[in-house]
Enzyme design. Sequence first.
Site, PDB file in Angstrom:
ATOM      1  N   LYS A  96       0.787  -1.183   0.151  1.00 23.70           N
ATOM      2  CA  LYS A  96      -0.016   0.040   0.145  1.00 23.70           C
ATOM      3  C   LYS A  96       0.879   1.388   0.009  1.00 23.70           C
ATOM      4  O   LYS A  96       0.409   2.247  -0.630  1.00 23.70           O
ATOM      5  CB  LYS A  96      -0.857   0.017   1.028  1.00 23.70           C
ATOM      6  CG  LYS A  96      -2.002  -0.952   1.266  1.00 23.70           C
ATOM      7  CD  LYS A  96      -3.344  -0.629   2.024  1.00 23.70           C
ATOM      8  CE  LYS A  96      -4.489  -1.368   1.905  1.00 23.70           C
ATOM      9  NZ  LYS A  96      -4.286  -2.835   2.096  1.00 23.70           N
ATOM     10  N   GLU A 118     -10.469   6.788   4.477  1.00 26.28           N
ATOM     11  CA  GLU A 118     -11.052   5.893   5.534  1.00 26.28           C
ATOM     12  C   GLU A 118     -10.211   4.882   5.852  1.00 26.28           C
ATOM     13  O   GLU A 118      -9.213   4.489   4.858  1.00 26.28           O
ATOM     14  CB  GLU A 118     -12.550   5.411   4.986  1.00 26.28           C
ATOM     15  CG  GLU A 118     -12.420   4.244   3.938  1.00 26.28           C
ATOM     16  CD  GLU A 118     -11.695   4.589   2.859  1.00 26.28           C
ATOM     17  OE1 GLU A 118     -11.804   5.906   2.282  1.00 26.28           O
ATOM     18  OE2 GLU A 118     -11.381   3.757   2.158  1.00 26.28           O
ATOM     19  N   SER A 385       1.896  -9.865  -0.916  1.00 27.06           N
ATOM     20  CA  SER A 385       1.533  -8.219  -0.709  1.00 27.06           C
ATOM     21  C   SER A 385       1.849  -7.718   0.632  1.00 27.06           C
ATOM     22  O   SER A 385       2.055  -6.558   0.719  1.00 27.06           O
ATOM     23  CB  SER A 385       0.050  -7.971  -1.166  1.00 27.06           C
ATOM     24  OG  SER A 385      -0.858  -8.919  -0.216  1.00 27.06           O
TER      25      SER A 385
HETATM   26  C1  LIG Z   1      -5.206  -4.125   1.734  1.00 29.40           C
HETATM   27  C2  LIG Z   1      -4.369  -5.211   1.312  1.00 29.40           C
HETATM   28  C3  LIG Z   1      -4.778  -6.177   0.313  1.00 29.40           C
HETATM   29  C4  LIG Z   1      -5.799  -5.889  -0.375  1.00 29.40           C
HETATM   30  O1  LIG Z   1      -5.934  -4.845  -1.120  1.00 29.40           O
HETATM   31  P1  LIG Z   1      -5.599  -4.725  -2.775  1.00 29.40           P
HETATM   32  O2  LIG Z   1      -5.991  -3.321  -3.159  1.00 29.40           O
HETATM   33  O3  LIG Z   1      -6.538  -5.908  -3.343  1.00 29.40           O
HETATM   34  O4  LIG Z   1      -4.535  -5.289  -3.007  1.00 29.40           O
HETATM   35  C5  LIG Z   1      -3.892  -7.189   0.074  1.00 29.40           C
HETATM   36  N1  LIG Z   1      -3.061  -7.481   0.929  1.00 29.40           N
HETATM   37  C6  LIG Z   1      -2.551  -6.686   1.818  1.00 29.40           C
HETATM   38  C7  LIG Z   1      -1.041  -7.187   2.576  1.00 29.40           C
HETATM   39  C8  LIG Z   1      -3.375  -5.591   2.444  1.00 29.40           C
HETATM   40  O5  LIG Z   1      -2.730  -4.570   3.240  1.00 29.40           O
END
Ligand SMILES: *Cc1c(COP(=O)(O)O)cnc(C)c1O
Length: 405
Positions: A96, A118, A385
């Site tokens: 993010k 938010e 992610s």
């Molecule tokens: C917020 C988040 C997601 C989901 O958000 P996407 O916009 O679908 O990528 C996925 N993995 C992590 C670690 C997150 O913090």
Amino acid sequence: MTSTLKGYALPDDKGYFGEYGGSFIPEVLQTIMDDITAAYNDIRKDPEFHRELTYLYKHFVGRPSPIFHARNLSAKLEGAQIYLKREDLNHTGAHKINHCLGEALLAKKMGKKKIIAETGAGQHGVALATAAVLVGLECDIYMGEVDIAKEYPNVVRMKILGANLIPVSRGTRTLKDAVDAAFEAYLEDPVTQLYAIGSVVGPHPFPMMVRDFQQVVGMEAREQFQEMTGKLPDNLVACVGGGSNAMGLFTAFLEDDAVAMYGVEPSGRSLKEGEHAATLTLGKPGVLHGFKSYLLQDGEGMPLPVYSVASGLDYPGVGPQHSLLKDLGRVQYVTADDKETIDAFFILSRTEGIIPALESAHALAFAMKRAKELDPSQSILVNLSGRGDKDIDFVVDTYGKDYGI
Ligand SMILES: *Cc1c(COP(=O)(O)O)cnc(C)c1O
């Protein structure tokens, strides 16, 4: 940074990806979005902006994030080779920060004083508060009271970072109410504030802009993977909440027809209404939060309640470009349930020494199933992610016994 992908070089200038996306908002807000689009189109072409963003990616975030060949896990599965794009190693622990820095720099360029958003579980809030400090902006984060009680560590992080945390006490006191409160606050003063959306969702230009800021993930991965193996990956896998980490990985490979792509949605406790958040798998096109996309909705087009063990995937909509990619058949959207996800969480922790975020563990769970159907000469690149530190208390309290804790 600009997407030059033929046929996928979308959206059009109204923000449409095929029939999805666009901008379904009140007129006052449309004027504001038009300003943001114009400012973004300027900085998109501004080498100085790209230099600054690239500098921060490298020296602040720690990019490029590595690709790691999960050899222990691959050997255990006796199938395809699994590789991980390590977005969990970024500063603040997830992908993010890539788009939050972009949005904060844009706000600064536009002469804004404050960036607002938010947050549900607090991940977007923490990343945005971090970017705001660095760039020199005030930061207001709207968060439901129920979420504030649940997500103590992220609440404290945002406060340490100097963000203004505004509790939302209406409705169910969770994410959707926080979105409504933040939008109202934004409308009161759209001149000095910028609303920073946390995924590839919302009205134009956000799905495009957030994708562009996340594209760095796939651009790095394409180069790194070729350097490591001499080839492109055979398969890409990423989890899909709003869809930003998935678009970030997929975009650089959309024209590589031999690369199969899988977006993994949470099938939660079951595929019964309210027990999952598998929007592309079970939803239908509709309009929510200012854009058209697949949506989990009732007969009147109202969003249905959703659930996932990973709060970052808990959203009844999805980014409009994913809806198009689904209809085109370019990406396949599949699911992983809570149980498979928790299993994947422990398996990665205990084979490779990497504790994944529960969101990312959905992608892994599917990749592990798929790997077993493939030959060891084939490869799967998973977007890891985020890291799982934020999830450890919950996982141990809820599932620890089943895993010998
Ligand atoms: C917020 C988040 C997601 C989901 O958000 P996407 O916009 O679908 O990528 C996925 N993995 C992590 C670690 C997150 O913090």
